[in-house]
Design an enzyme around this catalytic site. Structure first.
Site, mmCIF file in Angstrom:
data_model
loop_
_atom_site.group_PDB
_atom_site.id
_atom_site.type_symbol
_atom_site.label_atom_id
_atom_site.label_comp_id
_atom_site.label_asym_id
_atom_site.label_seq_id
_atom_site.Cartn_x
_atom_site.Cartn_y
_atom_site.Cartn_z
ATOM 1 N N GLU A 155 82.649 -56.108 -90.578
ATOM 2 C CA GLU A 155 81.541 -55.706 -90.372
ATOM 3 C C GLU A 155 80.470 -56.755 -89.978
ATOM 4 O O GLU A 155 80.153 -57.909 -90.961
ATOM 5 C CB GLU A 155 80.771 -55.378 -91.841
ATOM 6 N N HIS A 177 81.237 -57.771 -99.582
ATOM 7 C CA HIS A 177 80.145 -57.039 -98.827
ATOM 8 C C HIS A 177 79.316 -58.286 -98.292
ATOM 9 O O HIS A 177 79.038 -59.136 -99.175
ATOM 10 C CB HIS A 177 79.367 -55.897 -99.333
HETATM 11 P P1 PGA Z 1 74.727 -49.678 -92.541
HETATM 12 O O1 PGA Z 1 75.430 -50.398 -93.617
HETATM 13 O O2 PGA Z 1 75.672 -48.695 -92.016
HETATM 14 O O3 PGA Z 1 73.377 -49.146 -93.143
HETATM 15 O O4 PGA Z 1 74.256 -50.747 -91.330
HETATM 16 C C1 PGA Z 1 76.648 -50.820 -93.482
HETATM 17 C C2 PGA Z 1 77.216 -51.695 -94.484
HETATM 18 O O5 PGA Z 1 76.422 -52.459 -94.899
HETATM 19 O O6 PGA Z 1 78.316 -51.813 -94.814
#
Ligand code: PGA
Length: 252
Positions: free
Chosen positions: A163, A93
């Protein structure tokens, strides 16, 4: 085909709150082609094992050490997770990479360990704002995939989340569909050419909410969404899941 929908609640939810959350999810009917998952802090995992093992909600850990055991104070090993019937483990992550210095070399080791223990790794990749501004989106992601997945076998049991770092969290800017089309296309093609027969699910994450999730879920090659803040309550989870799934289904 399966639609994947889940949340990483980061450093939120006590064990009691996690139980309430999962119990609430279990009370909602869910289409058979949806795979839900919930990734709470380590301290919640033990309390969820019995309830969720028989249900169709995967439970995940937010991190894991690459060794099976050892002198690593404060760390958690894969056998400790499987002993609790944990299904999956989030690896790489953006917050682990940025705040805790995790590298793709390290993630490659963690993925090997997770697979050896029967845990499904959910690997996150994505470029930061400076890399995006420099036009390095695809080259950064290619390097992350090449390195982190170098020991990924035939791809079985792996999940991938794209992401973009600049789109995550309260200070993030939600991406437009146009922003993410090219990197998602690149990742889909990379996974398909690397793993061939095995379809590795590709999820999108970063400030996903009930209003914008449909746009991401409609993108060709996307198999689900990965949500933070918007799915931290059962109501938010369901509202976002319902909107995202409807869009995914309509576009398949
Ligand atoms: P968020 O987090 O939807 O609050 O932006 C997503 C993530 O960190 O996977």
């Amino acid at each position: 085909m399966t639609f994947y929908f889940g949340t990483n609640v980061k450093m939120h939810h006590t064990p009691t709150e996690s139980k309430t959350f999962v119990t609430s999810l279990q009370q909602h009917a869910c289409p058979s082609d949806v795979q839900r998952f919930y990734i709470p802090p380590f301290t919640s995992l033990g309390g969820l094992a019995d309830e969720t093992h028989a249900s169709d909600i995967w439970i995940g850990a937010q991190n894991m050490h690459q060794a099976d055991a050892g002198e690593f104070t404060g760390e958690i090993a894969a056998p400790m997770l499987t002993a609790l019937n944990v299904d999956m483990v989030l690896l790489g992550h953006a917050e682990r990479r940025q705040l805790f210095g995790e590298t793709d070399q390290l993630l490659a080791q963690k993925i090997t360990t997770a697979l050896r223990h029967g845990l499904r790794p959910l690997l996150c990749v994505g470029e930061n704002a400076a890399q995006r501004d420099a036009g390095e989106q695809v080259s950064v992601i290619r390097e992350q995939l090449n390195t982190a997945l170098m020991h990924a076998g035939n791809g079985h049991a792996i999940l991938l989340a794209y992401e973009p770092v600049w789109a995550i969290g309260e200070s993030g800017r939600p991406a437009t569909v146009d922003d993410v089309l090219q990197p998602l296309r690149f990742i889909r093609d990379w996974l398909d050419s690397r793993f061939g027969e095995v379809h590795v699910p590709l999820l999108y994450g970063g400030s996903v909410n009930p209003n914008n999730c449909g746009g991401y879920a409609a993108i060709d090659g996307v198999d689900g969404v990965f949500v933070g803040r918007a799915a931290r309550t059962p109501e938010g989870f369901y509202t976002t899941l319902t909107a995202a799934y409807a869009s995914w289904k309509n576009n398949r």
